[in-house]
Motif scaffolding. Structure first.
Motif, PDB file in Angstrom:
ATOM      1  N   PHE A  10       0.894  -1.134  -0.128  1.00  0.00           N
ATOM      2  CA  PHE A  10       0.036   0.234   0.039  1.00  0.00           C
ATOM      3  C   PHE A  10       1.101   1.166  -0.089  1.00  0.00           C
ATOM      4  CE2 PHE A  10      -4.466  -0.791  -0.049  1.00  0.00           C
ATOM      5  CZ  PHE A  10      -4.368  -2.033   0.537  1.00  0.00           C
ATOM      6  N   PHE A  11       2.079   1.210   0.659  1.00  0.00           N
ATOM      7  CA  PHE A  11       2.813   2.378   0.517  1.00  0.00           C
ATOM      8  C   PHE A  11       3.492   2.724  -0.899  1.00  0.00           C
ATOM      9  CE2 PHE A  11       7.207   4.182   0.574  1.00  0.00           C
ATOM     10  CZ  PHE A  11       7.127   5.173   1.576  1.00  0.00           C
ATOM     11  N   THR A  12       3.874   1.534  -1.476  1.00  0.00           N
ATOM     12  CA  THR A  12       4.124   1.793  -2.829  1.00  0.00           C
ATOM     13  C   THR A  12       2.965   2.432  -3.837  1.00  0.00           C
ATOM     14  OG1 THR A  12       5.701  -0.326  -2.563  1.00  0.00           O
ATOM     15  CG2 THR A  12       5.325   0.530  -4.781  1.00  0.00           C
ATOM     16  N   LEU A  13       1.837   1.904  -3.728  1.00  0.00           N
ATOM     17  CA  LEU A  13       0.767   2.243  -4.466  1.00  0.00           C
ATOM     18  C   LEU A  13       0.327   3.679  -4.077  1.00  0.00           C
ATOM     19  CD1 LEU A  13      -1.648   1.709  -6.457  1.00  0.00           C
ATOM     20  CD2 LEU A  13      -3.058   1.323  -4.274  1.00  0.00           C
ATOM     21  N   PHE A  14       0.385   4.151  -2.777  1.00  0.00           N
ATOM     22  CA  PHE A  14       0.200   5.285  -2.443  1.00  0.00           C
ATOM     23  C   PHE A  14       1.298   6.641  -3.057  1.00  0.00           C
ATOM     24  CE2 PHE A  14      -1.029   9.057   0.122  1.00  0.00           C
ATOM     25  CZ  PHE A  14       0.048   9.841   0.271  1.00  0.00           C
ATOM     26  N   LEU A  38       1.626 -13.286 -10.490  1.00  0.00           N
ATOM     27  CA  LEU A  38       2.661 -12.518  -9.443  1.00  0.00           C
ATOM     28  C   LEU A  38       1.794 -12.204  -8.255  1.00  0.00           C
ATOM     29  CD1 LEU A  38       3.644  -9.869 -12.414  1.00  0.00           C
ATOM     30  CD2 LEU A  38       4.825 -11.912 -11.275  1.00  0.00           C
ATOM     31  N   TYR A  39       2.394 -11.695  -7.441  1.00  0.00           N
ATOM     32  CA  TYR A  39       1.700 -11.366  -6.053  1.00  0.00           C
ATOM     33  C   TYR A  39       0.930 -10.028  -6.061  1.00  0.00           C
ATOM     34  CZ  TYR A  39       0.887 -10.745  -1.026  1.00  0.00           C
ATOM     35  OH  TYR A  39       0.750 -10.481   0.329  1.00  0.00           O
ATOM     36  N   GLY A  40      -0.491 -10.076  -5.581  1.00  0.00           N
ATOM     37  CA  GLY A  40      -1.286  -9.128  -5.570  1.00  0.00           C
ATOM     38  C   GLY A  40      -2.088  -9.139  -4.343  1.00  0.00           C
ATOM     39  N   LYS A  41      -3.113  -8.186  -4.476  1.00  0.00           N
ATOM     40  CA  LYS A  41      -4.173  -8.119  -3.759  1.00  0.00           C
ATOM     41  C   LYS A  41      -5.545  -7.781  -4.535  1.00  0.00           C
ATOM     42  CE  LYS A  41      -5.418  -5.722   0.700  1.00  0.00           C
ATOM     43  NZ  LYS A  41      -4.931  -5.121   1.872  1.00  0.00           N
ATOM     44  N   VAL A  42      -6.627  -8.429  -3.996  1.00  0.00           N
ATOM     45  CA  VAL A  42      -7.855  -8.138  -4.465  1.00  0.00           C
ATOM     46  C   VAL A  42      -8.820  -7.685  -3.370  1.00  0.00           C
ATOM     47  CG1 VAL A  42     -10.005  -9.206  -5.661  1.00  0.00           C
ATOM     48  CG2 VAL A  42      -7.736 -10.097  -6.144  1.00  0.00           C
ATOM     49  N   VAL A  43      -9.426  -6.481  -3.613  1.00  0.00           N
ATOM     50  CA  VAL A  43     -10.178  -5.902  -2.604  1.00  0.00           C
ATOM     51  C   VAL A  43     -11.883  -6.129  -3.442  1.00  0.00           C
ATOM     52  CG1 VAL A  43     -11.154  -3.766  -1.422  1.00  0.00           C
ATOM     53  CG2 VAL A  43      -8.595  -4.300  -2.270  1.00  0.00           C
ATOM     54  N   LEU A  44     -12.576  -6.616  -2.608  1.00  0.00           N
ATOM     55  CA  LEU A  44     -14.025  -6.967  -2.832  1.00  0.00           C
ATOM     56  C   LEU A  44     -14.890  -5.714  -2.546  1.00  0.00           C
ATOM     57  CD1 LEU A  44     -14.279 -10.886  -1.605  1.00  0.00           C
ATOM     58  CD2 LEU A  44     -13.668  -9.740  -3.826  1.00  0.00           C
ATOM     59  N   MET A  84      -4.746  -5.153  -7.240  1.00  0.00           N
ATOM     60  CA  MET A  84      -3.257  -4.557  -7.584  1.00  0.00           C
ATOM     61  C   MET A  84      -2.579  -5.734  -7.930  1.00  0.00           C
ATOM     62  SD  MET A  84      -3.259  -1.602  -4.611  1.00  0.00           S
ATOM     63  CE  MET A  84      -3.977  -2.820  -3.385  1.00  0.00           C
ATOM     64  N   ILE A  85      -1.599  -5.443  -8.597  1.00  0.00           N
ATOM     65  CA  ILE A  85      -0.379  -6.698  -9.071  1.00  0.00           C
ATOM     66  C   ILE A  85       0.989  -5.848  -8.744  1.00  0.00           C
ATOM     67  CG2 ILE A  85       0.741  -8.116 -10.681  1.00  0.00           C
ATOM     68  CD1 ILE A  85      -2.180  -8.237 -12.044  1.00  0.00           C
ATOM     69  N   LEU A  95      -2.589  -1.029 -11.128  1.00  0.00           N
ATOM     70  CA  LEU A  95      -3.956  -0.935 -10.215  1.00  0.00           C
ATOM     71  C   LEU A  95      -5.188  -1.132 -11.166  1.00  0.00           C
ATOM     72  CD1 LEU A  95      -5.669   0.128  -8.010  1.00  0.00           C
ATOM     73  CD2 LEU A  95      -5.390   2.298  -8.503  1.00  0.00           C
ATOM     74  N   PHE A  96      -5.972  -1.840 -10.940  1.00  0.00           N
ATOM     75  CA  PHE A  96      -7.082  -2.033 -11.635  1.00  0.00           C
ATOM     76  C   PHE A  96      -8.511  -1.639 -11.039  1.00  0.00           C
ATOM     77  CE2 PHE A  96      -4.055  -4.661 -13.825  1.00  0.00           C
ATOM     78  CZ  PHE A  96      -4.299  -4.603 -15.166  1.00  0.00           C
TER      79      PHE A  96
END
Length: 223
Positions: A10-14, A38-44, A84-85, A95-96
């Protein structure tokens, strides 16, 4: 699978979004992991979030995420707020966002959520969709560039590659496809059209080049 701490992601995205642009987005990504996930995060849309290995299916607007215990979950754009990936653009995340869209139809206001990649931030937000070569008609316009799938190992697609199509997200939520980059962008600049044209001319920027177009949009957002 290499795990990244949530705080780092999240720091990198910010930092990336705060800078107003992703400098590497228009270049062919280098240094990708050889694996397709690849490592990422999915927010529903429920607010829940999942972290793990991610793979994206552009043609179906579906993202899959694998947890550490090997369970693979699939989500369509209607269930996802954003995902995010990590580390795609020279270490910066990709970011998608899931946004309601009528797929460019002039005859219908019916909108369904689809995935767009967000490139910058500001009043005008440059967006991108990736379309399979055999399904480009779905976006009603030949794509601006052809991408070999090897550049995006976290994209699952059939055929030789993908095409990218550019859009602009307006403040009111409308999504406009950039069929002719210069003409369509200047229409959106309103009273600042002259300043934008002068900026691009002084710096010899080419509206047809993705990185130059991003610079022009970012300049408009400062006015």
């Amino acid at each position: 699978m290499r795990r990244l701490r949530t705080e780092y992601l999240f720091f990198t995205l910010f930092v990336t979004l705060a800078c107003g642009s992703m400098q590497g987005w228009a270049q062919a990504p280098q240094g990708f992991d050889t694996e397709r996930w690849l490592y990422g995060k999915v927010v529903l849309v429920t607010g829940d979030s999942l972290e793990g290995a991610v793979i994206y299916h552009p043609a179906e607007d579906v993202v899959q995420i694998a947890s550490e215990d090997g369970i693979v979950s699939s989500f369509s754009a209607v269930n996802v707020s954003h995902f995010m990936i990590s580390g795609v653009y020279k270490g910066k995340p990709q970011l998608f966002r899931s946004l309601p869209w009528n797929r460019g139809s002039l005859e219908s206001d019916f909108r369904v959520p689809v995935f767009f990649e967000q490139i910058n931030q500001g009043e005008l937000v440059l967006m991108k969709r990736y379309v399979g070569l055999t399904t480009a008609k779905g976006d009603q316009q030949p794509a601006s560039a052809s991408l070999q799938a090897v550049y995006f190992p976290h994209f699952a697609t059939e055929g030789d590659g993908l095409q990218e199509v550019l859009y602009m997200l307006l403040p009111d939520g409308e999504i406009v496809q950039l069929r002719k980059n210069k003409k369509d962008l200047l229409k959106l600049c309103g009273v600042h059209t002259g300043k934008v044209k002068q900026f691009a001319k002084a710096r010899k920027l080419d509206y047809k080049k993705s990185q130059d177009l991003l610079s022009i949009v970012d300049y408009y957002n400062t006015l």
